[in-house]
Design a protein around this motif. Structure first.
Motif, short mmCIF file in Angstrom:
data_model
loop_
_atom_site.label_atom_id
_atom_site.label_comp_id
_atom_site.label_asym_id
_atom_site.label_seq_id
_atom_site.Cartn_x
_atom_site.Cartn_y
_atom_site.Cartn_z
N LEU A 298 0.83 -1.20 0.00
CA LEU A 298 0.00 0.00 0.00
C LEU A 298 0.86 1.26 0.00
O LEU A 298 0.57 2.23 -0.70
N ALA A 299 1.93 1.25 0.80
CA ALA A 299 2.81 2.42 0.89
C ALA A 299 3.47 2.70 -0.47
O ALA A 299 3.54 3.86 -0.91
N ILE A 300 3.94 1.65 -1.13
CA ILE A 300 4.61 1.83 -2.43
C ILE A 300 3.61 2.30 -3.49
O ILE A 300 3.89 3.23 -4.27
N ILE A 301 2.44 1.68 -3.52
CA ILE A 301 1.43 2.05 -4.51
C ILE A 301 0.95 3.48 -4.29
O ILE A 301 0.81 4.27 -5.24
N SER A 302 0.71 3.84 -3.03
CA SER A 302 0.23 5.19 -2.74
C SER A 302 1.26 6.24 -3.16
O SER A 302 0.90 7.28 -3.72
N THR A 303 2.53 5.96 -2.90
CA THR A 303 3.58 6.89 -3.29
C THR A 303 3.64 7.04 -4.81
O THR A 303 3.78 8.16 -5.33
N GLY A 304 3.52 5.93 -5.53
CA GLY A 304 3.51 5.98 -6.99
C GLY A 304 2.35 6.77 -7.54
O GLY A 304 2.50 7.55 -8.50
N LEU A 305 1.17 6.60 -6.94
CA LEU A 305 -0.01 7.31 -7.41
C LEU A 305 0.13 8.82 -7.19
O LEU A 305 -0.17 9.63 -8.08
N MET A 306 0.58 9.21 -6.00
CA MET A 306 0.69 10.64 -5.70
C MET A 306 1.74 11.31 -6.57
O MET A 306 1.54 12.42 -7.07
N THR A 307 2.86 10.62 -6.77
CA THR A 307 3.91 11.18 -7.62
C THR A 307 3.44 11.29 -9.07
O THR A 307 3.68 12.31 -9.74
N SER A 308 2.76 10.26 -9.55
CA SER A 308 2.24 10.30 -10.92
C SER A 308 1.21 11.40 -11.11
O SER A 308 1.16 12.06 -12.16
N GLY B 55 -4.02 8.02 -4.10
CA GLY B 55 -2.76 7.75 -3.42
C GLY B 55 -2.77 8.20 -1.98
O GLY B 55 -2.29 7.49 -1.09
N SER B 56 -3.33 9.38 -1.72
CA SER B 56 -3.39 9.89 -0.35
C SER B 56 -4.25 9.01 0.53
O SER B 56 -3.94 8.80 1.71
N GLY B 57 -5.33 8.47 -0.04
CA GLY B 57 -6.20 7.59 0.74
C GLY B 57 -5.48 6.33 1.17
O GLY B 57 -5.59 5.89 2.33
N LEU B 58 -4.72 5.73 0.27
CA LEU B 58 -3.96 4.53 0.61
C LEU B 58 -2.82 4.86 1.58
O LEU B 58 -2.48 4.04 2.45
N ALA B 59 -2.23 6.05 1.43
CA ALA B 59 -1.14 6.44 2.33
C ALA B 59 -1.62 6.53 3.77
O ALA B 59 -0.88 6.15 4.70
N SER B 60 -2.83 7.02 3.98
CA SER B 60 -3.36 7.12 5.34
C SER B 60 -3.50 5.74 5.97
O SER B 60 -3.23 5.57 7.17
N ILE B 61 -3.93 4.76 5.18
CA ILE B 61 -4.02 3.40 5.70
C ILE B 61 -2.64 2.87 6.04
O ILE B 61 -2.42 2.28 7.11
N ALA B 62 -1.68 3.10 5.13
CA ALA B 62 -0.32 2.60 5.35
C ALA B 62 0.31 3.20 6.60
O ALA B 62 1.05 2.52 7.32
N GLN B 63 0.03 4.48 6.88
CA GLN B 63 0.61 5.13 8.05
C GLN B 63 0.17 4.46 9.34
O GLN B 63 0.91 4.47 10.33
N ALA C 40 10.70 8.91 -1.84
CA ALA C 40 9.85 8.20 -0.87
C ALA C 40 9.60 6.77 -1.33
O ALA C 40 9.66 5.81 -0.54
N ALA C 41 9.32 6.59 -2.62
CA ALA C 41 9.08 5.25 -3.15
C ALA C 41 10.32 4.37 -2.97
O ALA C 41 10.21 3.18 -2.65
N MET C 42 11.50 4.96 -3.16
CA MET C 42 12.74 4.20 -2.98
C MET C 42 12.90 3.75 -1.52
O MET C 42 13.33 2.62 -1.26
N SER C 43 12.54 4.60 -0.57
CA SER C 43 12.64 4.24 0.85
C SER C 43 11.77 3.03 1.18
O SER C 43 12.21 2.09 1.85
N PHE C 44 10.53 3.03 0.68
CA PHE C 44 9.64 1.91 0.95
C PHE C 44 10.12 0.65 0.24
O PHE C 44 10.00 -0.46 0.77
#
Length: 406
Positions: free
Chosen positions: A287-297, A322-330, A388-392
């Motif tokens: 979820l963290a990786i996908i959310s980061t990809g969506l927000m960046t895209s 992306g932001s919605g999935l990021a909240s779940i991942a956090q 951020a995507a690289m970190s995850f």
């Protein structure tokens, strides 16, 4: 109270999540999303340019970030429900302090108090409450909660704008303070009573716990990578959200800016609904990786499309997803990687770094926009999102290396 305590566990869990959803919508709507529609009026009254108004907001976010580790430890020690009830009172007092501020200096102190209170009532405390009540199903409960709370921006951007057409920004804050006392406080007080026994059981190890997936020799590295990813993601999220309407207006979308902005909330909800309907098959790291990809895209799409309305609509939807999935991942990634023991403190530390990074975003992004323009500013956000995507992704490498050593 006795009726609620004797209710079937499933019904009670749903009631807890629904009640928290109401307070999260009000909390995020009044303490965070309402600032952007009111900022221009605040600046005019105090004679400040927009940079300084958002700079004050950044300072308040920084203060809340620095306080988050202590709040996390208090959550583990005293229980999240009790702190959320106190936070409702604190939020109301802080909003009143802003509304009654006689000058700019008093206003800044009031704004800092508002964001300090937010650490007691928003996601960090709410997620911890769900983990403390029932850790084994907390992942699903967090997804349910973020699904409901995703309506905060959709509701409060237009509500704040509508109220401000008839009321001054000070009077709007009076209304918001009343909402915390009359709506949030009773709910949080009930949740505090409900969670008291659960917290006692947890502190005596009478409740089951969730084990983390990271091996013990990689906990520090994993935590640094996770916090770094969320901090970078928090920076671009705060920068874009706080400045979304000004960005869209500067791109030439004019009256369509509010329409585009209102799509953000439903998109957040849609992504969380998808996660829920998928049975939470996506792991928190995914979820963290996908959310980061969506927000960046999404930012890249806005950069490419410029004043094209269709591109702006796509940006709002994809960024919201992306932001919605990021909240779940956090909320779920710290639980998955490190387990439920000490969850409050760990999430508090993660939130602290993320908020410190986010606190500078409104001011820094406003400064960059004025100095370099919209295009370079958005390009910088794309670069930060890629980091951020690289970190995850490196956390996944840590997990695979840990499994290979077993």
């Amino acid at each position: 109270m006795r009726t609620f305590r004797n209710a079937p566990l499933l019904t009670q869990s749903r009631l807890v999540v629904a009640s928290l959803g109401v307070t999260q919508i009000i909390g995020y709507g009044t303490l965070y999303y309402s600032f952007s529609p009111l900022a221009a009026s605040m600046g005019r009254e105090f004679g400040w340019p927009s940079d300084w108004v958002f700079g004050a907001f950044s300072a308040s976010l920084l203060a809340s970030g620095l306080a988050s580790p202590w709040v996390g430890r208090w959550i583990d020690r005293f229980g999240a429900g009790r702190l959320m009830a106190l936070g409702s009172i604190g939020a109301a007092i802080a909003l009143l302090a802003c509304a009654l501020s006689p000058n700019a200096i008093a206003f800044v102190f009031g704004l800092v108090a508002v964001e300090l209170a937010s650490t007691f009532v928003l996601y960090t405390a709410a997620f911890a409450l769900l983990v403390q009540i029932k850790p084994l199903t907390a992942k699903t409960s967090i997804t349910h909660l973020t699904l409901i709370a995703g309506f905060a921006s959709t509701i409060f951007w237009p509500v704040t704008t509508a109220l401000h057409q008839h009321l001054t920004w000070r009077e709007v804050y009076y209304v918001f303070a009343a909402a915390h006392l009359l709506l949030c406080l009773p709910i949080h007080f009930w949740l505090a009573l409900l969670s008291r026994n659960h917290h006692k059981q947890a502190t005596t190890s009478a409740m089951p716990i969730v084990e983390g997936t990271l091996p013990t020799d990689r906990l520090r590295q994993g935590f640094v990578l996770m916090v770094s990813g969320f901090a970078l993601l928090g920076f671009i999220n705060a920068a874009v959200l706080i400045h979304m309407l000004p960005i869209l207006t500067a791109l030439g979308l004019g009256s369509f800016s509010v329409l585009v902005g209102t799509l953000f909330g439903p998109a957040q909800v849609a992504s969380r609904l998808f996660s829920l309907m998928s049975g939470n098959r996506l792991q928190p790291l995914g979820l963290a990786i996908i959310s980061t990809g969506l927000m960046t895209s999404a930012i890249a799409i806005l950069l490419w499309s410029g004043s094209w309305l269709t591109g702006a609509l796509a940006f709002a939807v994809i960024f919201g997803l992306g932001s919605g999935l990021a909240s779940i991942a956090q909320g779920t990634l710290p639980l998955a990687l490190f387990g439920s023991m000490g969850y409050g403190e760990r999430v508090g530390q993660s939130t602290s770094v993320r908020l410190v990074a986010s606190s500078g975003a409104p001011f820094v992004f406003a400064f960059i926009m004025h100095g370099l323009g919209i295009g370079p500013s958005l390009l910088i956000c794309v670069a930060i999102g890629s980091m951020a995507a690289m970190s995850f992704a490196l956390i996944g490498r840590q997990l695979r290396a840990g499994r290979g050593n077993r």
